[in-house]
Design a protein around this motif. Structure first.
Motif, short mmCIF file in Angstrom:
data_model
loop_
_atom_site.label_atom_id
_atom_site.label_comp_id
_atom_site.label_asym_id
_atom_site.label_seq_id
_atom_site.Cartn_x
_atom_site.Cartn_y
_atom_site.Cartn_z
N LEU A 126 0.83 -1.21 0.00
CA LEU A 126 0.00 0.00 0.00
C LEU A 126 0.86 1.26 0.00
O LEU A 126 0.54 2.24 -0.67
N TRP A 130 0.83 4.15 -2.82
CA TRP A 130 0.66 5.56 -2.45
C TRP A 130 1.83 6.40 -2.97
O TRP A 130 1.65 7.50 -3.46
N PHE A 143 -7.73 8.22 -6.03
CA PHE A 143 -7.64 6.95 -5.32
C PHE A 143 -8.45 6.98 -4.03
O PHE A 143 -9.18 6.03 -3.70
N CYS A 147 -11.74 4.67 -3.24
CA CYS A 147 -11.78 3.82 -2.05
C CYS A 147 -12.94 4.17 -1.13
O CYS A 147 -13.58 3.28 -0.56
N SER A 148 -13.25 5.46 -1.00
CA SER A 148 -14.37 5.85 -0.13
C SER A 148 -15.71 5.41 -0.72
O SER A 148 -16.62 5.06 0.02
N CYS A 150 -16.09 2.74 -2.68
CA CYS A 150 -16.13 1.28 -2.56
C CYS A 150 -16.40 0.83 -1.13
O CYS A 150 -17.06 -0.19 -0.91
N CYS A 151 -15.87 1.54 -0.15
CA CYS A 151 -16.02 1.13 1.25
C CYS A 151 -17.34 1.56 1.85
O CYS A 151 -17.82 0.94 2.80
#
Length: 152
Positions: A126, A130, A143, A147-148, A150-151
Motif C-alpha cells: 500500500l 501511495w 484513489f 476507495c471511499s 467502494c467502502c
C-alpha cells in the motif's frame, strides 16, 4: 536433581506407557544422554539467536534484504523451538505446546509472527502504491475517492 532429570527426559512415573503411540515408542527408543541433550539445546538456542540477529542486520540490505530477513528470522525461530525439544523430547514438547495453560502462547507465537509479517507486507504494498500515485497528478485524490465509494 534426579527427579528434574527424569521430568526433563519425559520419564514421569505416573504416565502409562502401555498404550504408547508409534511416535512415543520411537522417541523412547532414541533417547539421548543428558549431556548430549544440553549441548543440543545450547547449540540450537545460540543458532536461533544468531539467525534472528543476522536477520535484523540483513533487513537493511537494499533490494533483497526483506526476503533474506524473512528466511533468516524463520530459521532462527525454528532453531529456538527445536532447542527445547532437546530437553523434553519432540512428542512431549508438542503435547505441552498444546496443553491448556500453553495453548494461548503457542497460538499467539505462530499466529502473530505470520500475521504481522502478512500485515507488514500488505502495508508495504500500500505504501508503494501511495508513493507511485504521488507522481501522477490528482491520482491520490482520485484513489481516495474511489476507495471511499467502494467502502461506503
Amino acid at each position: 536433581m534426579d527427579k528434574l532429570r527424569k521430568v526433563l527426559k519425559g520419564e514421569d512415573e505416573d504416565e502409562n506407557t502401555d498404550g504408547a503411540g508409534v511416535l512415543e515408542r520411537v522417541n523412547e527408543a532414541s533417547t539421548l544422554g543428558w549431556g548430549t541433550r544440553v549441548r543440543g539445546f545450547l547449540v540450537c538456542l545460540v543458532l536461533g539467536a544468531f539467525f534472528c540477529v543476522l536477520a535484523t542486520f540483513m533487513l537493511w540490505i537494499p533490494g533483497f534484504g526483506l526476503a533474506v530477513f524473512v528466511v533468516f528470522y524463520t530459521i532462527g525461530n525454528i532453531c529456538a523451538l527445536t532447542s527445547s525439544m532437546f530437553l523434553v523430547g519432540p512428542c512431549r514438547q508438542l503435547r505441552s505446546m498444546c496443553a491448556k495453560e500453553r495453548a494461548l502462547a503457542t497460538v499467539l507465537m505462530v499466529w502473530t509472527n505470520f500475521t504481522l509479517a502478512l500485515i507488514f507486507c500488505i502495508l508495504q504494498i500500500l505504501a508503494f502504491i501511495w508513493y507511485g500515485l504521488s507522481y501522477v497528478p490528482y491520482a491520490r485524490e482520485t484513489f481516495v475517492k474511489v476507495c471511499s465509494v467502494c467502502c461506503c
